[in-house]
Design a protein around this motif. Sequence first.
Motif, short mmCIF file in Angstrom:
data_model
loop_
_atom_site.label_atom_id
_atom_site.label_comp_id
_atom_site.label_asym_id
_atom_site.label_seq_id
_atom_site.Cartn_x
_atom_site.Cartn_y
_atom_site.Cartn_z
N ILE A 173 0.84 -1.20 0.00
CA ILE A 173 0.00 0.00 0.00
C ILE A 173 0.87 1.25 0.00
CG2 ILE A 173 -1.63 1.37 1.38
CD1 ILE A 173 -2.88 -1.34 2.28
N LEU A 174 1.89 1.27 0.86
CA LEU A 174 2.76 2.45 0.96
C LEU A 174 3.57 2.67 -0.31
CD1 LEU A 174 4.02 1.99 4.63
CD2 LEU A 174 2.28 3.60 3.80
N ASN A 175 3.97 1.59 -0.97
CA ASN A 175 4.77 1.73 -2.19
C ASN A 175 3.94 2.22 -3.38
OD1 ASN A 175 7.19 0.97 -1.02
ND2 ASN A 175 6.89 -1.19 -1.45
N GLU A 176 2.63 2.03 -3.34
CA GLU A 176 1.76 2.46 -4.45
C GLU A 176 1.29 3.90 -4.31
OE1 GLU A 176 -1.40 -0.40 -4.56
OE2 GLU A 176 -0.03 -2.06 -4.98
N ILE A 177 1.64 4.55 -3.22
CA ILE A 177 1.16 5.90 -2.94
C ILE A 177 1.92 6.93 -3.77
CG2 ILE A 177 1.12 7.71 -1.17
CD1 ILE A 177 0.65 5.53 0.90
N ASP A 178 1.19 7.91 -4.28
CA ASP A 178 1.79 9.09 -4.90
C ASP A 178 1.89 10.16 -3.81
OD1 ASP A 178 2.25 8.27 -7.51
OD2 ASP A 178 0.20 8.73 -8.13
N TRP A 179 3.02 10.19 -3.13
CA TRP A 179 3.21 11.13 -2.04
C TRP A 179 3.32 12.55 -2.58
CZ3 TRP A 179 3.03 9.61 3.00
CH2 TRP A 179 3.17 8.25 3.26
N GLU A 180 2.77 13.50 -1.84
CA GLU A 180 2.95 14.92 -2.14
C GLU A 180 4.09 15.42 -1.27
OE1 GLU A 180 -0.55 17.39 -1.73
OE2 GLU A 180 -1.82 15.66 -2.14
N HIS A 181 5.00 16.15 -1.88
CA HIS A 181 6.07 16.75 -1.09
C HIS A 181 5.53 18.05 -0.51
CE1 HIS A 181 10.14 17.28 0.27
NE2 HIS A 181 10.11 18.52 -0.17
N ALA A 182 5.16 17.99 0.78
CA ALA A 182 4.56 19.16 1.42
C ALA A 182 4.78 19.09 2.92
CB ALA A 182 3.06 19.20 1.14
N LYS A 183 4.98 20.23 3.50
CA LYS A 183 5.07 20.33 4.96
C LYS A 183 3.67 20.68 5.43
CE LYS A 183 8.34 20.42 8.15
NZ LYS A 183 8.94 19.19 8.59
N VAL A 184 3.04 19.81 6.22
CA VAL A 184 1.67 20.03 6.64
C VAL A 184 1.62 20.40 8.12
CG1 VAL A 184 0.64 18.54 4.91
CG2 VAL A 184 1.34 17.56 7.09
N ASN A 185 0.56 21.11 8.49
CA ASN A 185 0.34 21.53 9.86
C ASN A 185 -1.05 21.06 10.27
OD1 ASN A 185 0.62 22.68 12.33
ND2 ASN A 185 0.37 24.80 11.62
N MET A 186 -1.12 19.93 10.95
CA MET A 186 -2.39 19.35 11.34
C MET A 186 -2.89 20.00 12.64
SD MET A 186 -2.74 17.35 8.87
CE MET A 186 -2.97 15.67 8.41
N THR A 187 -4.20 19.88 12.88
CA THR A 187 -4.81 20.52 14.04
C THR A 187 -4.49 19.81 15.35
OG1 THR A 187 -6.86 19.27 13.72
CG2 THR A 187 -6.70 21.47 12.70
N HIS A 188 -4.10 18.54 15.27
CA HIS A 188 -3.74 17.78 16.46
C HIS A 188 -2.65 16.77 16.10
CE1 HIS A 188 -5.97 14.18 15.16
NE2 HIS A 188 -6.89 15.02 14.73
N PRO A 189 -1.97 16.25 17.10
CA PRO A 189 -0.93 15.25 16.82
C PRO A 189 -1.54 14.00 16.17
CG PRO A 189 -0.76 16.05 19.08
CD PRO A 189 -2.04 16.57 18.53
N PRO A 190 -0.73 13.18 15.52
CA PRO A 190 -1.24 11.98 14.86
C PRO A 190 -1.97 11.06 15.83
CG PRO A 190 1.13 12.24 14.47
CD PRO A 190 0.72 13.29 15.43
#
Length: 141
Positions: free
Chosen positions: A59-76
Amino acid sequence: MKYFISLFGIVSIFLVGCSNVIENEERYIQVQHRIGDENKYADFKKITDNEQVQKVKDILNEIDWEHAKVNMTHPPDYRFIFPYKNPKIESKAVTYELWITPNNDKVELVIDAESNYVQLDTGNSAELFEILVGEELSNQK
């Protein structure tokens, strides 16, 4: 002809040695869950089933990752790591951070060290979450 046989022998020995390195590698996924609202985590589950580990990798190898620094509203909500235990290969463990979307139908993943982000589709989200957590994604609060 002697050189060909010698070369074939050397290549064969090399290939057998490389295949043993892969077989001796301990493959598992360490899953951690967030405690409370803080950025604190505790070990939740260790996935050692080779088929499940491979499915997560697929699953992880098939992902098209976006190169982006994200700021989520809460920790993972969860973190998971592939810590390889092989003294012959020095490799860094990659930490994946996982958030559940508000509708409980998708997950978002971040590899913070690489500034990569993705929101998985509903099918891959459900499958990944069930392997990692052992529950259905739609049943989360």
